[in-house]
Design a protein around this motif. Structure first.
Motif, PDB file in Angstrom:
ATOM      1  N   LYS A   1       0.819  -1.216   0.000  1.00  0.00           N
ATOM      2  CA  LYS A   1       0.000   0.000   0.000  1.00  0.00           C
ATOM      3  C   LYS A   1       0.850   1.262   0.000  1.00  0.00           C
ATOM      4  O   LYS A   1       0.606   2.186  -0.782  1.00  0.00           O
ATOM      5  CB  LYS A   1      -0.933   0.002   1.206  1.00  0.00           C
ATOM      6  N   SER A   2       1.849   1.311   0.874  1.00  0.00           N
ATOM      7  CA  SER A   2       2.695   2.508   0.937  1.00  0.00           C
ATOM      8  C   SER A   2       3.487   2.705  -0.347  1.00  0.00           C
ATOM      9  O   SER A   2       3.679   3.840  -0.804  1.00  0.00           O
ATOM     10  CB  SER A   2       3.657   2.426   2.131  1.00  0.00           C
ATOM     11  N   ARG A   3       3.955   1.621  -0.935  1.00  0.00           N
ATOM     12  CA  ARG A   3       4.683   1.748  -2.208  1.00  0.00           C
ATOM     13  C   ARG A   3       3.759   2.293  -3.298  1.00  0.00           C
ATOM     14  O   ARG A   3       4.147   3.168  -4.086  1.00  0.00           O
ATOM     15  CB  ARG A   3       5.253   0.392  -2.649  1.00  0.00           C
ATOM     16  N   GLU A   4       2.543   1.780  -3.344  1.00  0.00           N
ATOM     17  CA  GLU A   4       1.589   2.234  -4.364  1.00  0.00           C
ATOM     18  C   GLU A   4       1.251   3.708  -4.187  1.00  0.00           C
ATOM     19  O   GLU A   4       1.212   4.473  -5.158  1.00  0.00           O
ATOM     20  CB  GLU A   4       0.317   1.377  -4.287  1.00  0.00           C
ATOM     21  N   ILE A   5       1.017   4.117  -2.965  1.00  0.00           N
ATOM     22  CA  ILE A   5       0.708   5.524  -2.699  1.00  0.00           C
ATOM     23  C   ILE A   5       1.892   6.412  -3.061  1.00  0.00           C
ATOM     24  O   ILE A   5       1.728   7.479  -3.673  1.00  0.00           O
ATOM     25  CB  ILE A   5       0.321   5.725  -1.213  1.00  0.00           C
ATOM     26  N   ALA A   6       3.100   5.985  -2.701  1.00  0.00           N
ATOM     27  CA  ALA A   6       4.304   6.769  -2.994  1.00  0.00           C
ATOM     28  C   ALA A   6       4.495   6.950  -4.490  1.00  0.00           C
ATOM     29  O   ALA A   6       4.900   8.025  -4.956  1.00  0.00           O
ATOM     30  CB  ALA A   6       5.526   6.101  -2.377  1.00  0.00           C
ATOM     31  N   LEU A   7       4.205   5.917  -5.261  1.00  0.00           N
ATOM     32  CA  LEU A   7       4.322   6.012  -6.718  1.00  0.00           C
ATOM     33  C   LEU A   7       3.208   6.877  -7.313  1.00  0.00           C
ATOM     34  O   LEU A   7       3.450   7.708  -8.188  1.00  0.00           O
ATOM     35  CB  LEU A   7       4.293   4.615  -7.334  1.00  0.00           C
ATOM     36  N   GLU A   8       1.987   6.708  -6.815  1.00  0.00           N
ATOM     37  CA  GLU A   8       0.859   7.489  -7.324  1.00  0.00           C
ATOM     38  C   GLU A   8       1.030   8.980  -7.070  1.00  0.00           C
ATOM     39  O   GLU A   8       0.691   9.811  -7.917  1.00  0.00           O
ATOM     40  CB  GLU A   8      -0.436   7.000  -6.678  1.00  0.00           C
ATOM     41  N   ARG A   9       1.582   9.325  -5.900  1.00  0.00           N
ATOM     42  CA  ARG A   9       1.763  10.734  -5.538  1.00  0.00           C
ATOM     43  C   ARG A   9       3.056  11.314  -6.100  1.00  0.00           C
ATOM     44  O   ARG A   9       3.300  12.510  -5.956  1.00  0.00           O
ATOM     45  CB  ARG A   9       1.768  10.892  -4.017  1.00  0.00           C
ATOM     46  N   GLY A  10       3.863  10.503  -6.749  1.00  0.00           N
ATOM     47  CA  GLY A  10       5.131  10.992  -7.280  1.00  0.00           C
ATOM     48  C   GLY A  10       6.158  11.247  -6.204  1.00  0.00           C
ATOM     49  O   GLY A  10       7.115  12.010  -6.413  1.00  0.00           O
ATOM     50  N   ILE A  11       6.005  10.617  -5.056  1.00  0.00           N
ATOM     51  CA  ILE A  11       6.971  10.775  -3.968  1.00  0.00           C
ATOM     52  C   ILE A  11       8.297  10.139  -4.357  1.00  0.00           C
ATOM     53  O   ILE A  11       9.366  10.676  -4.057  1.00  0.00           O
ATOM     54  CB  ILE A  11       6.409  10.141  -2.670  1.00  0.00           C
ATOM     55  N   VAL A  12       8.232   8.990  -5.017  1.00  0.00           N
ATOM     56  CA  VAL A  12       9.426   8.323  -5.535  1.00  0.00           C
ATOM     57  C   VAL A  12       9.211   7.987  -7.002  1.00  0.00           C
ATOM     58  O   VAL A  12       8.083   7.928  -7.489  1.00  0.00           O
ATOM     59  CB  VAL A  12       9.751   7.032  -4.740  1.00  0.00           C
ATOM     60  N   ASP A  13      10.315   7.765  -7.699  1.00  0.00           N
ATOM     61  CA  ASP A  13      10.235   7.409  -9.120  1.00  0.00           C
ATOM     62  C   ASP A  13      10.072   5.906  -9.320  1.00  0.00           C
ATOM     63  O   ASP A  13       9.408   5.462 -10.254  1.00  0.00           O
ATOM     64  CB  ASP A  13      11.503   7.898  -9.841  1.00  0.00           C
ATOM     65  N   GLU A  14      10.683   5.141  -8.431  1.00  0.00           N
ATOM     66  CA  GLU A  14      10.547   3.684  -8.461  1.00  0.00           C
ATOM     67  C   GLU A  14      10.520   3.184  -7.023  1.00  0.00           C
ATOM     68  O   GLU A  14      11.070   3.819  -6.122  1.00  0.00           O
ATOM     69  CB  GLU A  14      11.713   3.027  -9.211  1.00  0.00           C
ATOM     70  N   ALA A  15       9.890   2.022  -6.809  1.00  0.00           N
ATOM     71  CA  ALA A  15       9.802   1.478  -5.457  1.00  0.00           C
ATOM     72  C   ALA A  15       9.966  -0.036  -5.489  1.00  0.00           C
ATOM     73  O   ALA A  15       9.655  -0.689  -6.493  1.00  0.00           O
ATOM     74  CB  ALA A  15       8.460   1.843  -4.826  1.00  0.00           C
ATOM     75  N   THR A  16      10.455  -0.570  -4.372  1.00  0.00           N
ATOM     76  CA  THR A  16      10.703  -2.003  -4.281  1.00  0.00           C
ATOM     77  C   THR A  16      10.354  -2.509  -2.885  1.00  0.00           C
ATOM     78  O   THR A  16      10.286  -1.725  -1.932  1.00  0.00           O
ATOM     79  CB  THR A  16      12.185  -2.317  -4.572  1.00  0.00           C
ATOM     80  N   ASN A  17      10.131  -3.831  -2.766  1.00  0.00           N
ATOM     81  CA  ASN A  17       9.961  -4.451  -1.447  1.00  0.00           C
ATOM     82  C   ASN A  17      11.190  -5.276  -1.065  1.00  0.00           C
ATOM     83  O   ASN A  17      11.170  -6.016  -0.089  1.00  0.00           O
ATOM     84  CB  ASN A  17       8.706  -5.319  -1.409  1.00  0.00           C
ATOM     85  N   ASP A  18      12.252  -5.125  -1.870  1.00  0.00           N
ATOM     86  CA  ASP A  18      13.518  -5.818  -1.625  1.00  0.00           C
ATOM     87  C   ASP A  18      14.587  -4.756  -1.348  1.00  0.00           C
ATOM     88  O   ASP A  18      15.031  -4.064  -2.273  1.00  0.00           O
ATOM     89  CB  ASP A  18      13.903  -6.672  -2.833  1.00  0.00           C
TER      90      ASP A  18
END
Length: 368
Positions: free
Chosen positions: A39-56
C-alpha cells in the motif's frame, strides 16, 4: 546539472516527506524507495513521492549516491549490517532518521568501518499524528531542527553534501555529538512520553473509584497527556536504545517530586510559590514556542459564543491560511485560554490570524 540517485528505505510520513523535499529543490534527482507494504509503495508512486519502489531492500542499494534509512531503530541497525555485505557506490553517503543516535552510530562504525562509504547519523525533529505515505508533507520539516550526529565515517564534506541534498526540506541543520543528542532528547522528548503515559495510567485507575475523573479531564491534563496516544512500538524501541539516559531522568524526577511533597507536607507556602515561579520563569526562557522541536506549533485561542456557524465564520476569515489543527475546548474550560484553539505552522500565519479575527469580530483572541 549534476544528477544523483537517492534511495529512501521506509516510505512513511518521515521518508515520504524527505523525498518530497528533495524533489522540490532537485527535480533532476532520481528518488528510489523501499517499503515492505504494498500500500505505501503504491501511494508513494501514485503521488510521485518516488520514481521507483521495491519491497527488496537490496535491489536499489548499489545504485544510490545517498541512502537514507527512515525505518524503526532496530531495523535501521539491521539494514546497516546488510549494507556492509553489499556492493555500493564508492563514497556513498548513508544516513538515517532515528530518534536515538548512540546505538545507530555505534552500529554504523561496527559494520561499515573499512568500507569506502560515508556515514552520519540524522534526526529530523518533526512529526505528526498522521502516518504512512498518504500523510507525507513537503513542508513537514520547515524551520524544524534536522540534527546530524557525526561518526568516524563522516568526512569533511559529508554533512555539507547532505545539507545540499536536503535543502528543499527548509529545515534548520545542526550538528551534535550522538551521546549528547541522546542525553538532551531523554529530557525533552523521551521522559515526557513516560510521564504522559504514567499520568494516563494513574488517571485511568483513579477513575475506577472516582467516576467524574474522566468527565472533568480537560485543559492542562489534556495538553499534558496528548502524547500518551503515541505509537507504543516506536517508544519501546526508543527507550531501550537510550536506557541509561532515560533511567537517570526518571531518578532525578523522583527526587523533585519528593522535594515538592516535602514542601506541601510542611505547608511551606513560600517554598511552593517559588517552586511554581521558578518553573514559570524557566519555561519563558526556553525556545518552546519556536518551530525548532518535535511537533511544535503556534496556538491561537478564541473565546467564541455557543452559536450556530460561529466556527465556520472564523474559518472563512482564515481562508488561504495553512492550519495545523483545530480543537474545540467544549467541556471543562477551567485552565483553557479560549473555547476554540487553532494551531499554525509559523508565526506569520499566527499573527495574520490574530489580526484578521480581531478586526472582523468582537471575540477575545489570545496567543499562547
Amino acid at each position: 546539472m549534476e544528477e544523483k540517485v537517492i534511495y529512501i528505505a521506509g516510505l512513511g510520513l518521515i521518508g515520504g516527506s524527505i523525498a518530497l523535499g528533495i524533489k522540490r529543490d532537485h527535480p533532476n534527482y532520481k528518488v528510489l524507495g523501499y517499503n515492505r507494504s504494498d500500500k505505501s509503495r503504491e501511494i508513494a508512486l501514485e503521488r510521485g513521492i518516488v520514481d521507483e519502489a521495491t519491497n527488496d531492500f537490496k535491489e536499489f542499494a548499489g545504485l544510490a549516491d545517498v541512502i537514507i534509512l527512515t525505518v524503526p531503530i532496530k531495523q535501521t541497525i539491521n539494514f546497516l549490517k546488510d549494507l556492509a555485505t553489499m556492493e555500493l557506490k564508492t563514497n556513498v553517503i548513508i544516513t538515517d532518521a532515528g530518534s536515538t543516535k548512540g546505538e545507530i552510530v555505534d552500529a554504523a562504525e561496527k559494520y561499515l568501518t573499512g568500507r569506502p562509504v560515508q556515514f552520519v547519523g540524522s534526526h529530523p525533529m518533526a512529526g505528526s499524528h498522521k502516518s504512512g505515505a498518504i500523510a507525507a508533507d513537503v513542508n513537514l520539516f520547515e524551520n524544524a531542527y534536522y540534527i546530524f550526529t557525526p561518526s568516524t565515517l563522516t568526512k569533511t564534506e559529508t554533512i555539507s553534501e547532505l545539507e545540499d541534498v536536503l535543502s528543499g526540506l527548509h529545515a534548520r541543520f545542526i550538528q551534535i555529538d550522538a551521546a549528547e543528542h541522546d542525553r538532551v532528547t531523554s529530557q525533552i522528548s523521551h521522559f515526557p512520553h513516560i510521564l504522559s503515559a504514567s499520568l494516563m495510567e494513574q488517571a485511568g485507575d483513579y477513575a475506577n473509584t472516582h467516576e467524574m475523573t474522566n468527565r472533568f479531564a480537560a485543559g492542562g491534563f489534556r495538553d499534558m497527556t496528548r502524547i500518551a496516544e503515541s505509537e507504543p512500538g516506536m517508544w519501546t524501541s526508543i527507550l531501550v536504545t537510550n536506557k541509561e539516559a532515560v533511567l537517570e531522568r526518571i531518578a532525578d524526577f523522583k527526587d523533585r517530586l519528593d522535594s515538592i511533597a516535602e514542601l506541601i507536607s510542611h505547608e511551606d507556602e513560600d517554598g511552593i510559590w517559588n517552586y511554581f515561579n521558578n518553573a514559570r520563569l524557566t519555561r519563558k526562557e526556553m525556545e518552546i514556542h519556536k518551530r525548532g522541536g518535535v511537533e511544535s506549533s503556534f496556538d491561537l485561542f478564541v473565546d467564541v459564543p455557543d452559536e450556530e456557524d460561529v466556527i465556520l465564520q472564523i474559518l472563512e476569515l482564515l481562508r488561504g491560511t495553512s492550519l495545523v489543527n483545530i480543537h474545540i475546548n467544549e467541556e471543562n474550560r477551567e485552565d483553557s485560554f479560549g473555547i476554540l484553539q487553532i494551531s499554525f505552522k509559523n508565526a506569520k500565519d499566527l499573527e495574520h490570524a490574530q489580526k484578521v479575527i480581531a478586526e472582523n469580530t468582537n471575540y477575545k483572541v489570545t496567543i499562547n
